[in-house]
Design a protein around this motif. Structure first.
Motif, PDB file in Angstrom:
ATOM      1  N   VAL A 104     -18.347  11.110  12.920  1.00 62.92           N
ATOM      2  CA  VAL A 104     -17.735   9.795  12.726  1.00 62.92           C
ATOM      3  C   VAL A 104     -18.471   9.012  11.647  1.00 62.92           C
ATOM      4  O   VAL A 104     -17.854   8.305  10.852  1.00 62.92           O
ATOM      5  N   GLY A 105     -19.794   9.118  11.623  1.00 68.01           N
ATOM      6  CA  GLY A 105     -20.594   8.389  10.655  1.00 68.01           C
ATOM      7  C   GLY A 105     -21.307   7.205  11.292  1.00 68.01           C
ATOM      8  O   GLY A 105     -20.849   6.643  12.287  1.00 68.01           O
ATOM      9  N   PHE A 106     -22.442   6.850  10.711  1.00 68.04           N
ATOM     10  CA  PHE A 106     -23.269   5.783  11.263  1.00 68.04           C
ATOM     11  C   PHE A 106     -22.531   4.454  11.331  1.00 68.04           C
ATOM     12  O   PHE A 106     -22.525   3.785  12.358  1.00 68.04           O
ATOM     13  N   HIS A 107     -21.896   4.064  10.244  1.00 68.63           N
ATOM     14  CA  HIS A 107     -21.295   2.731  10.140  1.00 68.63           C
ATOM     15  C   HIS A 107     -20.134   2.546  11.112  1.00 68.63           C
ATOM     16  O   HIS A 107     -20.013   1.508  11.762  1.00 68.63           O
ATOM     17  N   LEU A 108     -19.270   3.564  11.210  1.00 74.38           N
ATOM     18  CA  LEU A 108     -18.111   3.469  12.100  1.00 74.38           C
ATOM     19  C   LEU A 108     -18.483   3.654  13.569  1.00 74.38           C
ATOM     20  O   LEU A 108     -17.696   3.312  14.451  1.00 74.38           O
ATOM     21  N   LEU A 109     -19.656   4.177  13.840  1.00 72.93           N
ATOM     22  CA  LEU A 109     -20.068   4.415  15.214  1.00 72.93           C
ATOM     23  C   LEU A 109     -21.011   3.325  15.724  1.00 72.93           C
ATOM     24  O   LEU A 109     -20.855   2.843  16.851  1.00 72.93           O
ATOM     25  N   LEU A 138     -28.461  -4.215   8.396  1.00 74.38           N
ATOM     26  CA  LEU A 138     -29.908  -4.184   8.196  1.00 74.38           C
ATOM     27  C   LEU A 138     -30.449  -2.762   8.279  1.00 74.38           C
ATOM     28  O   LEU A 138     -31.268  -2.351   7.441  1.00 74.38           O
ATOM     29  N   VAL A 139     -29.989  -1.996   9.265  1.00 70.41           N
ATOM     30  CA  VAL A 139     -30.436  -0.604   9.389  1.00 70.41           C
ATOM     31  C   VAL A 139     -30.003   0.197   8.171  1.00 70.41           C
ATOM     32  O   VAL A 139     -30.779   0.977   7.621  1.00 70.41           O
ATOM     33  N   HIS A 140     -28.758  -0.001   7.723  1.00 70.63           N
ATOM     34  CA  HIS A 140     -28.288   0.682   6.513  1.00 70.63           C
ATOM     35  C   HIS A 140     -29.177   0.335   5.325  1.00 70.63           C
ATOM     36  O   HIS A 140     -29.624   1.219   4.591  1.00 70.63           O
ATOM     37  N   PHE A 141     -29.456  -0.944   5.139  1.00 70.19           N
ATOM     38  CA  PHE A 141     -30.293  -1.398   4.019  1.00 70.19           C
ATOM     39  C   PHE A 141     -31.696  -0.807   4.097  1.00 70.19           C
ATOM     40  O   PHE A 141     -32.234  -0.322   3.095  1.00 70.19           O
ATOM     41  N   LEU A 142     -32.311  -0.855   5.269  1.00 64.21           N
ATOM     42  CA  LEU A 142     -33.674  -0.347   5.425  1.00 64.21           C
ATOM     43  C   LEU A 142     -33.753   1.150   5.174  1.00 64.21           C
ATOM     44  O   LEU A 142     -34.659   1.623   4.481  1.00 64.21           O
ATOM     45  N   PHE A 143     -32.787   1.898   5.704  1.00 65.88           N
ATOM     46  CA  PHE A 143     -32.836   3.343   5.521  1.00 65.88           C
ATOM     47  C   PHE A 143     -32.571   3.739   4.077  1.00 65.88           C
ATOM     48  O   PHE A 143     -33.229   4.629   3.550  1.00 65.88           O
ATOM     49  N   TYR A 144     -31.603   3.100   3.432  1.00 64.57           N
ATOM     50  CA  TYR A 144     -31.273   3.479   2.057  1.00 64.57           C
ATOM     51  C   TYR A 144     -32.263   2.933   1.039  1.00 64.57           C
ATOM     52  O   TYR A 144     -32.657   3.638   0.120  1.00 64.57           O
ATOM     53  N   SER A 145     -32.679   1.689   1.196  1.00 64.76           N
ATOM     54  CA  SER A 145     -33.505   1.056   0.180  1.00 64.76           C
ATOM     55  C   SER A 145     -34.994   1.360   0.317  1.00 64.76           C
ATOM     56  O   SER A 145     -35.656   1.635  -0.671  1.00 64.76           O
ATOM     57  N   VAL A 149     -33.598   7.393   3.121  1.00 66.55           N
ATOM     58  CA  VAL A 149     -33.026   8.365   4.052  1.00 66.55           C
ATOM     59  C   VAL A 149     -31.529   8.100   4.134  1.00 66.55           C
ATOM     60  O   VAL A 149     -31.113   7.025   4.551  1.00 66.55           O
ATOM     61  N   PRO A 150     -30.718   9.063   3.732  1.00 65.57           N
ATOM     62  CA  PRO A 150     -29.262   8.836   3.811  1.00 65.57           C
ATOM     63  C   PRO A 150     -28.768   8.903   5.253  1.00 65.57           C
ATOM     64  O   PRO A 150     -29.128   9.792   6.003  1.00 65.57           O
ATOM     65  N   LEU A 151     -27.966   7.940   5.608  1.00 63.05           N
ATOM     66  CA  LEU A 151     -27.325   7.939   6.914  1.00 63.05           C
ATOM     67  C   LEU A 151     -25.995   8.676   6.798  1.00 63.05           C
ATOM     68  O   LEU A 151     -25.340   8.616   5.766  1.00 63.05           O
ATOM     69  N   PRO A 152     -25.574   9.359   7.850  1.00 60.43           N
ATOM     70  CA  PRO A 152     -24.302  10.088   7.788  1.00 60.43           C
ATOM     71  C   PRO A 152     -23.121   9.129   7.606  1.00 60.43           C
ATOM     72  O   PRO A 152     -22.996   8.140   8.311  1.00 60.43           O
ATOM     73  N   TRP A 153     -22.263   9.440   6.629  1.00 60.55           N
ATOM     74  CA  TRP A 153     -21.083   8.610   6.383  1.00 60.55           C
ATOM     75  C   TRP A 153     -19.892   9.051   7.215  1.00 60.55           C
ATOM     76  O   TRP A 153     -18.993   8.261   7.471  1.00 60.55           O
ATOM     77  N   GLY A 154     -19.854  10.322   7.601  1.00 61.33           N
ATOM     78  CA  GLY A 154     -18.767  10.820   8.437  1.00 61.33           C
ATOM     79  C   GLY A 154     -17.400  10.629   7.808  1.00 61.33           C
ATOM     80  O   GLY A 154     -17.136  11.113   6.713  1.00 61.33           O
ATOM     81  N   LEU A 155     -16.538   9.891   8.479  1.00 62.12           N
ATOM     82  CA  LEU A 155     -15.165   9.663   8.009  1.00 62.12           C
ATOM     83  C   LEU A 155     -15.112   8.810   6.739  1.00 62.12           C
ATOM     84  O   LEU A 155     -14.117   8.834   6.021  1.00 62.12           O
ATOM     85  N   LEU A 156     -16.164   8.075   6.470  1.00 58.99           N
ATOM     86  CA  LEU A 156     -16.209   7.240   5.264  1.00 58.99           C
ATOM     87  C   LEU A 156     -16.799   7.958   4.054  1.00 58.99           C
ATOM     88  O   LEU A 156     -17.083   7.316   3.043  1.00 58.99           O
ATOM     89  N   GLU A 157     -16.970   9.250   4.134  1.00 64.03           N
ATOM     90  CA  GLU A 157     -17.550  10.023   3.043  1.00 64.03           C
ATOM     91  C   GLU A 157     -16.837   9.820   1.699  1.00 64.03           C
ATOM     92  O   GLU A 157     -17.483   9.724   0.652  1.00 64.03           O
ATOM     93  N   PRO A 158     -15.491   9.704   1.660  1.00 64.14           N
ATOM     94  CA  PRO A 158     -14.835   9.511   0.368  1.00 64.14           C
ATOM     95  C   PRO A 158     -15.218   8.199  -0.331  1.00 64.14           C
ATOM     96  O   PRO A 158     -15.109   8.106  -1.554  1.00 64.14           O
ATOM     97  N   ILE A 159     -15.667   7.193   0.405  1.00 57.28           N
ATOM     98  CA  ILE A 159     -16.017   5.924  -0.239  1.00 57.28           C
ATOM     99  C   ILE A 159     -17.520   5.659  -0.243  1.00 57.28           C
ATOM    100  O   ILE A 159     -17.967   4.563  -0.542  1.00 57.28           O
ATOM    101  N   ALA A 160     -18.322   6.686   0.103  1.00 57.59           N
ATOM    102  CA  ALA A 160     -19.776   6.510   0.145  1.00 57.59           C
ATOM    103  C   ALA A 160     -20.323   6.259  -1.255  1.00 57.59           C
ATOM    104  O   ALA A 160     -19.843   6.788  -2.230  1.00 57.59           O
ATOM    105  N   TRP A 161     -21.352   5.391  -1.319  1.00 64.67           N
ATOM    106  CA  TRP A 161     -21.979   5.130  -2.612  1.00 64.67           C
ATOM    107  C   TRP A 161     -23.353   5.705  -2.670  1.00 64.67           C
ATOM    108  O   TRP A 161     -24.027   6.009  -1.801  1.00 64.67           O
TER     109      TRP A 161
END
Length: 161
Positions: A104-109, A138-145, A149-161
């Motif tokens: 599913v991905g981190f953001h949608l879950l 905040l978790v997304h920002f901390l992990f990426y910036s 560490v990339p978080l799983p995008w899951g279903l949002l993979e086509p729009i991942a940056w």
């Protein structure tokens, strides 16, 4: 009689020491003063310290009450039905998060799961929405910036940056 704080303190301290102990075997990175074991060591040490503080609080409350008072006769405390439902839902939420994170991905879950748990625990709906949205971002920002560490995008993979 046995205080619940004593049992909780022992469990937390043991988990923290075990985490820090296991992290020392993580491989080091070439050219780096620290490796992947640094964060688990810090987290485990903090958990052990907090566990010791809880243990100390339990011992002090037992001493103050003369061995009676806020004590439990068994390992399982008597909980209200609401507390049992909250506990079971929290454990199920962690299991669902672990099972479907990659799909599913981190953001949608994370967002709906956290929102649902906050509402179940009795937090106002608008505070729950703000907190769930804020913590997810905040978790997304901390992990990426910071951790890179990339978080799983899951279903949002086509729009991942």
């Amino acid at each position: 009689m046995f205080s619940k704080d004593i049992l909780t303190g022992v469990i937390l301290s043991g988990a923290g020491v075990w985490t820090a102990w296991e992290a020392r075997d993580f491989p080091s990175l070439a050219g780096m003063k620290f490796g992947p074991g640094l964060f688990p060591t810090i987290a485990g040490s903090g958990l052990a310290i907090c566990g010791l503080l809880v243990l100390l609080t339990g011992i002090l409350s037992m001493v103050r009450s003369g061995g009676s008072g806020q004590a439990s006769f068994g390992l399982m405390p008597r909980l209200s039905p609401k507390a049992w439902i909250n506990s079971i839902c929290l454990v199920l939420g962690v299991i669902l998060f672990a099972a479907f994170l990659d799909t599913v991905g981190f953001h949608l879950l994370a967002l709906p799961l956290m929102l649902g748990l906050l509402l179940l625990f009795g937090i106002n709906w608008w505070k729950s929405v703000l907190l769930a949205l804020g913590v997810t971002m905040l978790v997304h920002f901390l992990f990426y910036s910071f951790l890179h560490v990339p978080l799983p995008w899951g279903l949002l993979e086509p729009i991942a940056w």
